[in-house]
Write a protein that holds these residues in place. Structure first.
Motif, PDB file in Angstrom:
ATOM      1  N   UNK A  39       0.844  -1.156  -0.115  1.00 14.95           N
ATOM      2  CA  UNK A  39      -0.055  -0.043   0.018  1.00 14.95           C
ATOM      3  C   UNK A  39       1.011   1.317  -0.175  1.00 14.95           C
ATOM      4  N   UNK A  40       1.968   1.409   0.688  1.00 13.81           N
ATOM      5  CA  UNK A  40       2.725   2.500   0.869  1.00 13.81           C
ATOM      6  C   UNK A  40       3.394   2.848  -0.529  1.00 13.81           C
ATOM      7  N   UNK A  41       3.969   1.471  -1.205  1.00 12.94           N
ATOM      8  CA  UNK A  41       4.733   1.579  -2.346  1.00 12.94           C
ATOM      9  C   UNK A  41       3.716   2.247  -3.543  1.00 12.94           C
ATOM     10  N   UNK A  44       2.071   6.646  -6.883  1.00 11.29           N
ATOM     11  CA  UNK A  44       0.896   7.474  -7.409  1.00 11.29           C
ATOM     12  C   UNK A  44       1.283   9.051  -7.016  1.00 11.29           C
ATOM     13  N   UNK A  45       1.883   9.290  -6.034  1.00  7.21           N
ATOM     14  CA  UNK A  45       2.342  10.606  -5.794  1.00  7.21           C
ATOM     15  C   UNK A  45       3.349  11.108  -7.042  1.00  7.21           C
ATOM     16  N   UNK A  73       0.556  13.770 -10.439  1.00  8.45           N
ATOM     17  CA  UNK A  73       0.799  15.036 -10.902  1.00  8.45           C
ATOM     18  C   UNK A  73       1.282  14.988 -12.515  1.00  8.45           C
ATOM     19  N   UNK A  74       2.026  14.086 -12.932  1.00 12.22           N
ATOM     20  CA  UNK A  74       2.773  13.878 -14.117  1.00 12.22           C
ATOM     21  C   UNK A  74       1.412  13.767 -15.307  1.00 12.22           C
ATOM     22  N   UNK A  75       0.445  13.049 -14.686  1.00 14.59           N
ATOM     23  CA  UNK A  75      -0.708  12.879 -15.672  1.00 14.59           C
ATOM     24  C   UNK A  75      -1.603  13.925 -15.744  1.00 14.59           C
ATOM     25  N   UNK A  76      -1.462  14.937 -14.737  1.00 14.87           N
ATOM     26  CA  UNK A  76      -2.359  16.035 -14.716  1.00 14.87           C
ATOM     27  C   UNK A  76      -1.680  17.351 -15.670  1.00 14.87           C
ATOM     28  N   UNK A  77      -0.533  16.829 -15.802  1.00 15.44           N
ATOM     29  CA  UNK A  77       0.281  18.248 -16.842  1.00 15.44           C
ATOM     30  C   UNK A  77      -0.359  18.166 -18.159  1.00 15.44           C
TER      31      UNK A  77
END
Length: 165
Positions: free
Chosen positions: A76-78, A83-84, A88-92
């Motif tokens: 889960x942490x991985x 996703x972190x 953001x890269x996908x939102x560019x």
């Protein structure tokens, strides 16, 4: 044959992981990027084979991890960490510069600036640059001209660098 594969899975994981570790750190700090990029990308892919063999060899022990919370917590942490970076890269917006070497950001800024602003960099006026590119609309960027011509801004910049005939 399977015993040979099993015998070498862990040693290859170790060797390839160390290569991936060292080349990844070098890439992160921009040390010898041209030396490490291909090595890191290709040998990280090769690492998949001994990893799969290692999991296959240690399947029962691996399944025991799934009986306890630490495996689920680690996964889960991985996933959250991945996703972190991915979200953001996908939102560019498409075509936005996402970091990387500063020269890429500079080139992109030049491609997106009005041709009249960047033409002097090539030793040209806007009219001379338009003539070289076979374009007519004043105030457009290399990116806009390239889109209209079905080309790329980089290839248009190369055209502008060619000496006059």
């Amino acid at each position: 044959m399977p015993t040979v594969l099993n015998r070498y899975a862990t040693p290859f994981i170790t060797g390839l992981f160390l290569i991936s570790l060292i080349s990844g750190v070098a890439l992160f700090f921009h040390w010898g990027s041209s030396w490490f990029r291909g090595m890191h990308e290709w040998l990280s892919l090769v690492l998949i084979v001994p990893f799969v063999l290692h999991i296959w060899k240690n399947w029962r022990a691996m399944m025991n991890y799934f009986k306890r919370a630490p495996m689920f917590l680690a996964l889960a942490v991985s996933l959250v960490a991945a996703l972190a970076f991915a979200i953001p890269a996908a939102m560019q917006p498409s075509g936005a510069v996402r970091g990387g070497p500063p020269q890429f950001a500079i080139a992109q800024a030049m491609f997106d600036a009005p041709l009249g602003t960047v033409a002097p960099v090539f030793g040209l006026t806007e009219q001379e640059a338009l003539a070289k590119l076979g374009a007519t609309t004043i105030g457009q960027s290399l990116t806009q001209i390239a889109e209209a011509q079905g080309s790329s801004a980089a290839s248009l910049a190369q055209e502008l660098m060619k000496p006059a005939e």
